[in-house]
Scaffold this active site. Structure first.
Site, PDB file in Angstrom:
ATOM      1  CE1 TYR A 165      -2.278   9.312   0.612  1.00 47.01           C
ATOM      2  CE2 TYR A 165      -3.372   7.991   2.276  1.00 47.01           C
ATOM      3  CZ  TYR A 165      -3.297   9.145   1.537  1.00 47.01           C
ATOM      4  OH  TYR A 165      -4.234  10.137   1.711  1.00 47.01           O
ATOM      5  CE  LYS A 183      -4.776   1.276  -0.718  1.00 50.56           C
ATOM      6  NZ  LYS A 183      -5.739   1.852   0.228  1.00 50.56           N
ATOM      7  CE1 TYR A 191      -2.835   3.225   0.518  1.00 50.20           C
ATOM      8  CE2 TYR A 191      -3.465   2.417   2.673  1.00 50.20           C
ATOM      9  CZ  TYR A 191      -3.569   3.358   1.673  1.00 50.20           C
ATOM     10  OH  TYR A 191      -4.407   4.445   1.821  1.00 50.20           O
TER      11      TYR A 191
HETATM   12  C1  FW2 Z   1      -7.841   3.737   1.689  1.00 48.04           C
HETATM   13  C2  FW2 Z   1      -7.731   3.965   0.236  1.00 48.04           C
HETATM   14  C3  FW2 Z   1      -8.176   5.197  -0.378  1.00 48.04           C
HETATM   15  C4  FW2 Z   1      -7.260   6.226   0.119  1.00 48.04           C
HETATM   16  C5  FW2 Z   1      -7.651   7.567  -0.305  1.00 48.04           C
HETATM   17  C6  FW2 Z   1      -6.985   8.555   0.618  1.00 48.04           C
HETATM   18  O1  FW2 Z   1      -7.204   2.820   2.194  1.00 48.04           O
HETATM   19  O2  FW2 Z   1      -8.604   4.443   2.344  1.00 48.04           O
HETATM   20  O3  FW2 Z   1      -5.948   5.934  -0.190  1.00 48.04           O
HETATM   21  O4  FW2 Z   1      -9.023   7.730  -0.294  1.00 48.04           O
HETATM   22  O5  FW2 Z   1      -7.736   9.708   0.713  1.00 48.04           O
HETATM   23  O6  FW2 Z   1      -7.241   3.157  -0.469  1.00 48.04           O
END
Ligand code: FW2
Length: 287
Positions: A131, A154, A129
């Site tokens: 981010y 992701k 993941y």
């Molecule tokens: C999560 C997602 C969506 C987010 C995104 C951040 O885990 O919530 O990464 O909405 O604002 O995958």
């Protein structure tokens, strides 16, 4: 192309309402959501205890056919315990993890070791993941390839080229974008799908957007994407993680509980403001 919902975690008086959680998953999966992402960002995963995350998984696996479980933790033993716990549930198709966060001086090799430890702990596929805006570091396609054992990613990233690079370097990897403003782009460039928080409140609109892309109706797809963008623009200044609960109520018509401080719920005035601010988008989506 999958629509994956990072499911909200509904609290009442500081406790998770698991019945509501299951009911919400039932509703959105009936309206086009293919899989659920448990304890992600929208689900407040990093703000939950291990026991709470296990309880969420159990509830999700009892109602959804496909589950991805977010297990990331700064306590490796906790992440490993969650990875092992996930093996109990047939519905779990993968576990996912953010890279270790907060410590900016971890090396790329150390990040890779973390993911290899997770891969060694479970027979389930392990997804990254990524981010960067939240975690403070980017595990890009090259770094992900170096890790060697990842089966999916992701990528919550506003840059679709960044997400596409994973597919280019690792064609067999499942690649999802996690940005609500890139749903149209993700479907159009043939990613494996999206993990979109808007799947909590407008699952039927995302399903229509996907259909529109599939039949080549770009104009229709774009108008749905733009309506979602309007909702995001209204909600973000209020604190998006909190606003999502209200958006479920506004668009789906039921009380979705509230977040838990320090993710504070919206004030009554903010709720009223949000409802008015998304009224046009709601009319455009005909929900
Ligand atoms: C999560 C997602 C969506 C987010 C995104 C951040 O885990 O919530 O990464 O909405 O604002 O995958």
């Amino acid at each position: 192309m999958d629509i994956i919902a990072p499911v909200i975690t509904p609290f009442r008086n500081g406790k998770i309402d698991l019945d509501l959680y299951a009911e919400h998953i039932r509703n959105i999966t009936a309206k086009g959501v293919d899989a659920v992402f448990v304890a992600g960002t929208t689900g407040l995963g990093p703000a939950l205890s291990v026991e709470e995350r296990k309880a969420l998984l159990e509830a999700a696996a009892s109602v959804a056919r496909r589950v991805i479980f977010q297990i990331g933790s700064l306590v490796l033993d906790d992440a490993v315990a969650l990875a092992k716990y996930a093996e109990r549930f047939d519905a779990v198709e993968a576990v996912a993890s953010v890279p270790p966060y907060y410590f900016p001086r971890l090396s790329e090799r150390q990040i890779a070791k973390y993911f290899r430890d997770l891969c060694a702990a479970t027979s389930r596929p392990v997804y990254l993941y990524n981010y960067p805006a939240a975690v403070g570091r980017d595990v890009d396609a090259k770094a992900a390839r170096e890790i060697g054992c990842l089966k999916g990613v992701k990528d919550t990233n506003e840059n679709i080229a960044h997400t596409l690079a994973y597919k280019r370097l690792m064609p067999h990897m499942k690649v999802y974008n996690g940005s609500d403003s890139l749903v149209l782009a993700s479907f159009s460039v043939g990613l494996d799908g999206v993990v979109a928080s808007s799947a909590n409140y407008v699952p039927e609109a995302l399903a229509r957007l996907r259909e529109a892309v599939a039949r080549g109706d770009v104009e229709r797809a774009r108008s749905i994407q733009f309506a979602i963008d309007e909702i995001l623009e209204a909600a973000r200044p209020l604190g998006y993680s909190s606003a999502v609960y209200e958006l479920v109520e506004i668009f789906q018509g039921y009380d979705a509980g509230e977040p838990r401080p320090p993710i504070y719920p919206l004030d009554p005035e903010e709720k009223a403001w949000l409802k008015a601010a998304v009224a046009q988008a709601k009319a455009k989506l005909a929900l």
